[in-house]
Design a protein around this motif. Structure first.
Motif, mmCIF file in Angstrom:
data_model
loop_
_atom_site.group_PDB
_atom_site.id
_atom_site.type_symbol
_atom_site.label_atom_id
_atom_site.label_comp_id
_atom_site.label_asym_id
_atom_site.label_seq_id
_atom_site.Cartn_x
_atom_site.Cartn_y
_atom_site.Cartn_z
ATOM 1 N N LYS A 31 61.740 -41.437 41.499
ATOM 2 C CA LYS A 31 63.191 -41.588 41.633
ATOM 3 C C LYS A 31 63.518 -41.581 43.115
ATOM 4 O O LYS A 31 63.397 -40.545 43.775
ATOM 5 C CB LYS A 31 63.931 -40.452 40.913
ATOM 6 N N GLY A 32 63.870 -42.746 43.627
ATOM 7 C CA GLY A 32 64.189 -42.849 45.045
ATOM 8 C C GLY A 32 63.001 -42.483 45.918
ATOM 9 O O GLY A 32 61.902 -43.010 45.759
ATOM 10 N N GLU A 33 63.210 -41.532 46.809
ATOM 11 C CA GLU A 33 62.189 -41.135 47.771
ATOM 12 C C GLU A 33 61.235 -40.071 47.226
ATOM 13 O O GLU A 33 60.382 -39.583 47.971
ATOM 14 C CB GLU A 33 62.851 -40.608 49.044
ATOM 15 N N TYR A 34 61.358 -39.738 45.953
ATOM 16 C CA TYR A 34 60.574 -38.639 45.386
ATOM 17 C C TYR A 34 59.784 -39.090 44.163
ATOM 18 O O TYR A 34 60.207 -39.986 43.427
ATOM 19 C CB TYR A 34 61.494 -37.473 45.028
ATOM 20 N N ALA A 35 58.631 -38.452 43.972
ATOM 21 C CA ALA A 35 57.781 -38.746 42.820
ATOM 22 C C ALA A 35 57.559 -37.472 42.020
ATOM 23 O O ALA A 35 57.573 -36.359 42.564
ATOM 24 C CB ALA A 35 56.443 -39.320 43.272
ATOM 25 N N PHE A 36 57.311 -37.656 40.733
ATOM 26 C CA PHE A 36 57.133 -36.537 39.801
ATOM 27 C C PHE A 36 55.880 -36.814 38.979
ATOM 28 O O PHE A 36 55.786 -37.839 38.306
ATOM 29 C CB PHE A 36 58.362 -36.400 38.909
ATOM 30 N N ILE A 37 54.921 -35.904 39.059
ATOM 31 C CA ILE A 37 53.635 -36.071 38.391
ATOM 32 C C ILE A 37 53.499 -35.021 37.298
ATOM 33 O O ILE A 37 53.723 -33.826 37.538
ATOM 34 C CB ILE A 37 52.475 -35.959 39.393
ATOM 35 N N VAL A 38 53.130 -35.461 36.105
ATOM 36 C CA VAL A 38 53.044 -34.592 34.929
ATOM 37 C C VAL A 38 51.598 -34.556 34.451
ATOM 38 O O VAL A 38 51.052 -35.580 34.023
ATOM 39 C CB VAL A 38 53.965 -35.111 33.801
ATOM 40 N N GLY A 39 50.972 -33.391 34.519
ATOM 41 C CA GLY A 39 49.589 -33.252 34.101
ATOM 42 C C GLY A 39 49.464 -32.515 32.777
ATOM 43 O O GLY A 39 50.168 -31.532 32.529
ATOM 44 N N ASP A 40 48.559 -32.978 31.944
ATOM 45 C CA ASP A 40 48.309 -32.353 30.640
ATOM 46 C C ASP A 40 47.403 -31.134 30.822
ATOM 47 O O ASP A 40 46.375 -31.215 31.496
ATOM 48 C CB ASP A 40 47.643 -33.373 29.724
#
Length: 270
Positions: free
Chosen positions: A131-140
């Motif tokens: 989202k815009g200048e930011y990233a979001f990482i989701v790990g199992d």
């Protein structure tokens, strides 16, 4: 039918006024560039709990946050349901009342196969978004049996590299990758990866219902958000707020909607 804001507010439970922020950012609403909620461990369907009320309360709180201050999205950090895979559809149906976008991660009580997870949410248990200048990482951090597992370090490394130009990366893992809580699991390769990646700004963990504070590994904060459901944990049910500002600073705090205190504030810089 045209939506009436006043009518909608009448449907929400009476809540105390939510202060904009504690500390140095008070009154600086124009400088927020992104604001999101992290909530975990709703355990939809857990026997002998009032799980439907827990979820309707959270949805009301988040909808109120949206109206009062704005919420870009909410992240449900695992244990969406309680063991029975057939509950997943009912949980998703309940979220139809949310008025903000949402994302989810798999917890150890979400005993759902990879194919069902993909078909339900439209993404894998390991996934990421920007989202815009930011990233979001989701790990199992679990599997269909509900076992505790370390997140896939090779996959995380690839995703982090993909977002190397982003101003900041925020990571969501249901189970914390350090053995500093009773229910944590030691994943040294993962925490070293985060520690050695400058634009990883924070890691969000659920799972430990009795934890609502910040733990530091090196320079990286690991946030816990208590719980909003289930049968044990902190004495209150609440969630965590993250606010990112236009001046490249950000702040996170835990929130107890019933009593209105802001708890365990942490401030960072991008």
């Amino acid at each position: 039918m045209k939506f009436q804001r006043r009518s909608f507010l009448k449907l929400l439970p009476a809540l105390p006024a939510i202060p904009y922020l504690s500390g140095q950012k008070s009154g600086n609403a124009a400088k927020i560039s992104m604001r999101f909620v992290v909530a975990s461990d709703g355990h939809y369907g857990q026997p002998d709990t009032d799980f439907k009320t827990f979820h309707s309360d959270l949805i009301s709180w988040v909808n109120r946050e949206k109206l009062q201050k704005g919420v870009d999205f909410i992240f449900f950090n695992g244990d969406l349901i309680h063991d029975d895979p057939t509950l997943l559809y009912d949980f998703k149906s309940t979220l139809a009342n949310l008025r903000v976008p949402y994302y989810v991660s798999r917890g150890n009580h979400d005993k759902v196969g990879l194919d069902v997870w993909q078909s339900t949410w439209g993404y894998a248990t390991n996934h990421s978004f920007a989202k815009g200048e930011y990233a979001f990482i989701v790990g199992d951090t679990s599997n269909e049996k509900g076992e505790y597992v370390c997140p896939d370090a090779a996959w995380l490394r690839t995703e982090i590299a993909k977002y190397s130009e982003k101003k900041g990366i925020f990571v969501f893992l249901h189970i914390t990758p350090a053995k500093w809580t009773v229910n944590g699991i030691e994943c040294k390769e993962v925490i070293d990866l985060f520690e050695n990646t400058p634009n990883v700004k924070a890691i969000f963990n659920g799972h430990d219902h009795d934890q609502d504070s910040t733990k530091m590994y090196g320079k990286k904060p690991y946030f816990f958000d208590g719980h909003f459901g289930g049968s044990w944990g902190t004495a209150y049910k609440g969630y965590r707020i993250v606010e990112i500002y236009e001046d490249s600073t950000w702040q996170s705090y835990q929130y107890n909607p019933a009593a209105s205190p802001i708890l365990n504030t942490f401030s960072g810089k991008n």
